[in-house]
Design a protein around this motif. Structure first.
Motif, PDB file in Angstrom:
ATOM      1  N   THR A 177       0.832  -1.209   0.000  1.00 24.71           N
ATOM      2  CA  THR A 177       0.000   0.000   0.000  1.00 24.71           C
ATOM      3  C   THR A 177       0.865   1.256   0.000  1.00 24.71           C
ATOM      4  N   ALA A 178       1.984   1.203   0.722  1.00 24.25           N
ATOM      5  CA  ALA A 178       2.853   2.377   0.840  1.00 24.25           C
ATOM      6  C   ALA A 178       3.607   2.687  -0.441  1.00 24.25           C
ATOM      7  N   VAL A 179       3.931   1.672  -1.225  1.00 25.64           N
ATOM      8  CA  VAL A 179       4.807   1.900  -2.384  1.00 25.64           C
ATOM      9  C   VAL A 179       4.083   1.802  -3.714  1.00 25.64           C
ATOM     10  N   SER A 180       2.823   1.324  -3.754  1.00 19.85           N
ATOM     11  CA  SER A 180       2.148   1.106  -5.030  1.00 19.85           C
ATOM     12  C   SER A 180       0.721   1.632  -4.988  1.00 19.85           C
ATOM     13  N   ASN A 181      -0.006   1.348  -6.076  1.00 21.79           N
ATOM     14  CA  ASN A 181      -1.407   1.764  -6.167  1.00 21.79           C
ATOM     15  C   ASN A 181      -2.368   0.707  -5.651  1.00 21.79           C
ATOM     16  N   ALA A 182      -1.843  -0.394  -5.111  1.00 22.82           N
ATOM     17  CA  ALA A 182      -2.711  -1.449  -4.581  1.00 22.82           C
ATOM     18  C   ALA A 182      -3.290  -1.026  -3.233  1.00 22.82           C
ATOM     19  N   ARG A 183      -4.515  -1.466  -2.973  1.00 23.41           N
ATOM     20  CA  ARG A 183      -5.172  -1.163  -1.709  1.00 23.41           C
ATOM     21  C   ARG A 183      -5.761  -2.442  -1.109  1.00 23.41           C
ATOM     22  N   PRO A 184      -4.910  -3.343  -0.632  1.00 26.64           N
ATOM     23  CA  PRO A 184      -5.419  -4.576  -0.043  1.00 26.64           C
ATOM     24  C   PRO A 184      -6.037  -4.335   1.325  1.00 26.64           C
ATOM     25  N   ARG A 185      -6.721  -5.335   1.814  1.00 24.43           N
ATOM     26  CA  ARG A 185      -7.327  -5.252   3.143  1.00 24.43           C
ATOM     27  C   ARG A 185      -6.233  -5.345   4.206  1.00 24.43           C
ATOM     28  N   ILE A 186      -6.287  -4.460   5.190  1.00 24.23           N
ATOM     29  CA  ILE A 186      -5.282  -4.432   6.258  1.00 24.23           C
ATOM     30  C   ILE A 186      -6.009  -4.472   7.600  1.00 24.23           C
ATOM     31  N   LEU A 198      -1.897  -7.391  -6.627  1.00 23.28           N
ATOM     32  CA  LEU A 198      -0.869  -6.824  -7.491  1.00 23.28           C
ATOM     33  C   LEU A 198      -0.903  -5.312  -7.413  1.00 23.28           C
ATOM     34  N   GLY A 199       0.273  -4.711  -7.396  1.00 20.11           N
ATOM     35  CA  GLY A 199       0.373  -3.261  -7.384  1.00 20.11           C
ATOM     36  C   GLY A 199       1.478  -2.795  -8.311  1.00 20.11           C
ATOM     37  N   VAL A 200       1.262  -1.660  -8.952  1.00 17.81           N
ATOM     38  CA  VAL A 200       2.263  -1.070  -9.834  1.00 17.81           C
ATOM     39  C   VAL A 200       3.008   0.011  -9.060  1.00 17.81           C
ATOM     40  N   VAL A 201       4.322  -0.121  -8.990  1.00 17.71           N
ATOM     41  CA  VAL A 201       5.165   0.842  -8.284  1.00 17.71           C
ATOM     42  C   VAL A 201       5.763   1.796  -9.310  1.00 17.71           C
ATOM     43  N   ARG A 202       5.463   3.090  -9.184  1.00 16.06           N
ATOM     44  CA  ARG A 202       5.987   4.109 -10.092  1.00 16.06           C
ATOM     45  C   ARG A 202       7.275   4.687  -9.512  1.00 16.06           C
ATOM     46  N   VAL A 203       8.362   4.493 -10.238  1.00 19.77           N
ATOM     47  CA  VAL A 203       9.654   5.015  -9.801  1.00 19.77           C
ATOM     48  C   VAL A 203       9.925   6.372 -10.421  1.00 19.77           C
ATOM     49  N   GLY A 204       9.478   6.551 -11.654  1.00 21.66           N
ATOM     50  CA  GLY A 204       9.666   7.797 -12.375  1.00 21.66           C
ATOM     51  C   GLY A 204       8.889   7.742 -13.666  1.00 21.66           C
ATOM     52  N   GLU A 206       7.778   6.670 -16.989  1.00 20.81           N
ATOM     53  CA  GLU A 206       7.993   5.440 -17.754  1.00 20.81           C
ATOM     54  C   GLU A 206       8.922   4.473 -17.031  1.00 20.81           C
ATOM     55  N   GLN A 207       8.977   4.557 -15.726  1.00 20.67           N
ATOM     56  CA  GLN A 207       9.774   3.647 -14.917  1.00 20.67           C
ATOM     57  C   GLN A 207       8.878   3.046 -13.835  1.00 20.67           C
ATOM     58  N   SER A 208       8.616   1.755 -13.944  1.00 19.78           N
ATOM     59  CA  SER A 208       7.723   1.106 -12.991  1.00 19.78           C
ATOM     60  C   SER A 208       8.007  -0.386 -12.960  1.00 19.78           C
ATOM     61  N   PHE A 209       7.481  -1.030 -11.940  1.00 21.45           N
ATOM     62  CA  PHE A 209       7.526  -2.485 -11.854  1.00 21.45           C
ATOM     63  C   PHE A 209       6.305  -2.955 -11.087  1.00 21.45           C
ATOM     64  N   VAL A 210       6.012  -4.252 -11.192  1.00 13.31           N
ATOM     65  CA  VAL A 210       4.814  -4.830 -10.571  1.00 13.31           C
ATOM     66  C   VAL A 210       5.233  -5.670  -9.375  1.00 13.31           C
ATOM     67  N   VAL A 211       4.551  -5.471  -8.255  1.00 12.78           N
ATOM     68  CA  VAL A 211       4.841  -6.217  -7.030  1.00 12.78           C
ATOM     69  C   VAL A 211       3.599  -7.008  -6.629  1.00 12.78           C
ATOM     70  N   ALA A 212       3.808  -8.217  -6.119  1.00 11.92           N
ATOM     71  CA  ALA A 212       2.716  -9.103  -5.717  1.00 11.92           C
ATOM     72  C   ALA A 212       2.791  -9.363  -4.222  1.00 11.92           C
ATOM     73  N   ASP A 213       1.668  -9.187  -3.545  1.00 12.55           N
ATOM     74  CA  ASP A 213       1.540  -9.465  -2.113  1.00 12.55           C
ATOM     75  C   ASP A 213       0.739 -10.753  -1.951  1.00 12.55           C
ATOM     76  N   LEU A 214       1.336 -11.757  -1.292  1.00 14.42           N
ATOM     77  CA  LEU A 214       0.688 -13.053  -1.121  1.00 14.42           C
ATOM     78  C   LEU A 214       0.276 -13.270   0.321  1.00 14.42           C
ATOM     79  N   PRO A 215      -0.687 -14.179   0.561  1.00 13.09           N
ATOM     80  CA  PRO A 215      -1.020 -14.525   1.947  1.00 13.09           C
ATOM     81  C   PRO A 215       0.201 -15.009   2.701  1.00 13.09           C
ATOM     82  N   GLY A 216       0.264 -14.736   3.986  1.00 14.82           N
ATOM     83  CA  GLY A 216       1.420 -15.081   4.792  1.00 14.82           C
ATOM     84  C   GLY A 216       1.648 -16.578   4.873  1.00 14.82           C
ATOM     85  N   LEU A 217       2.929 -16.947   4.956  1.00 17.11           N
ATOM     86  CA  LEU A 217       3.314 -18.342   5.091  1.00 17.11           C
ATOM     87  C   LEU A 217       3.536 -18.676   6.561  1.00 17.11           C
TER      88      LEU A 217
END
Length: 357
Positions: A177-186, A198-204, A206-217
């Motif tokens: 939530t802090a670094v991307s546009n994703a808004r999962p339940r907290i 899934l959330g898209v992290v904007r660095v600048g 045309e500079q971005s990457f995709v991050v995935a948050d999974l259920p805890g192990l």
């Protein structure tokens, strides 16, 4: 929408139409000759990767898909019409496997990619095809060829550059939530996250990457304990894993080092390739640790964990330390992309074996 990452479907392409036996009947044309047309081909079944979808839930409610059969041939040199094709929209990252043999048939990795998962049968030949100088009144025809029929397993592996893993309540959802546009339940209880986010992290620009948050192990996840084992497959396509550790557990009796080692062991049991992926250590919730105790706590953790890779000290809640983490991750992913896209270098010792253009 409910997240579903596995489904089974039955697809049937259309059968080809049968050929026709017919002869021209017209006044003053006693020997008009054959004019039976061919049957039309059966409809194909296509699959297209749709970037607007992120679940296979539609295929849980509708499992059978049949394309239209081809029209039969007719007289007066009329060929049958082809059957209508059908196109199934699937999320990007879907793996299509033969449910009976387990063979992987296709993978949808690019948005808009179209594949044929079942081919329609060809139409049969009418007697017009068999006309020759010595066979002027042929009565042969052929039936249409059957279309392909398949029982398929659909498996979704999300396409993300970075995967977050850790124990329940490690702060993974807060971090994404802090670094991307994703808004999962907290929430302040374990297993708040029930499916990948899934959330898209904007660095600048045309500079971005995709991050995935999974259920805890939890320990024993590879054998089915908890929820995380259901979604470990979604980490298999990532380029980097971020191991998030809660440095301020609610119970002082909790050994954070033992928990972190348990996560690593579960990865190794589940998939050796996943275990060998680059994995960085992210020490979270440091805002809850007194400033004068942080250095000693971090040093003791890294020493006992026997970790020698990159270590990032953050607080996802206050976003302290998140910016350096984001920049380092983007640099790593960019370097990996350049390596993957670099042309293959041919050893000059074997250059003579290469055919000239």
């Amino acid at each position: 929408m409910k997240f579903v990452d596995e489904a089974y479907i039955d697809v049937s392409a259309g059968d080809g139409g049968a050929g026709c036996v017919s002869f021209r009947h017209e006044k003053y044309k006693e020997f008009g000759g054959p004019n039976g047309g061919d049957g039309g081909r059966g409809g194909h079944v296509f699959a297209v990767a749709d970037e607007n979808l992120n679940t296979l839930v539609d295929f849980r409610f509708s499992r059978r898909y049949d394309a239209q059969r081809g029209q039969h041939g007719m007289g007066s040199d009329m060929f049958g019409a082809a059957g209508d094709d059908i196109t199934l929209k699937m999320p990007v990252g879907t793996i299509i496997t033969d449910a009976e043999t387990g063979e992987v048939l296709f993978e949808l990795l690019k948005p808009g990619e179209v594949i044929t998962i079942a081919k329609g049968g060809d139409g049969g030949f009418g007697n017009l095809r068999y006309k020759s100088a010595i066979n002027r009144a042929p009565r042969q025809k052929t039936p249409g060829w059957p279309g392909e029929k398949r029982n398929l397993k659909l498996e979704l592996k999300v396409l993300a550059d970075v995967g977050l893993l850790g124990m329940p309540n490690a702060g993974k959802s807060t971090l994404i939530t802090a670094v991307s546009n994703a808004r999962p339940r907290i929430a302040d209880y374990p297993f708040t996250t029930l499916h990948p986010n899934l959330g898209v992290v904007r660095v600048g620009p045309e500079q971005s990457f995709v991050v995935a948050d999974l259920p805890g192990l939890i320990e024993g996840a590879s054998e089915g304990a908890g929820l995380g084992h259901l979604f470990l497959r979604h980490l298999q396509r990532t380029r980097l894993l971020l191991h998030v550790v809660d440095m301020a557990p609610f119970d002082d009796a909790i050994d954070t080092v033992a928990q972190a080692k348990a996560i690593v062991n579960e990865l190794k049991k589940y998939d050796k390739k996943l275990f060998d992926k680059p994995r960085w250590l992210v020490l979270n919730k440091l805002d809850m640790v007194p400033l004068e105790e942080r250095a000693a706590l971090i040093k003791d953790f890294v020493k006992r964990f026997k970790y020698k890779g990159p270590v990032f000290e953050i607080s996802a809640l206050t976003r302290e330390g998140c910016e350096p983490l984001i920049k380092a991750v983007y640099q790593h992913i960019s370097a990996q992309q350049k390596i993957e896209s670099a042309p293959e270098v041919i050893d000059p010792r074997f250059a003579a074996d290469v055919d000239p253009i």
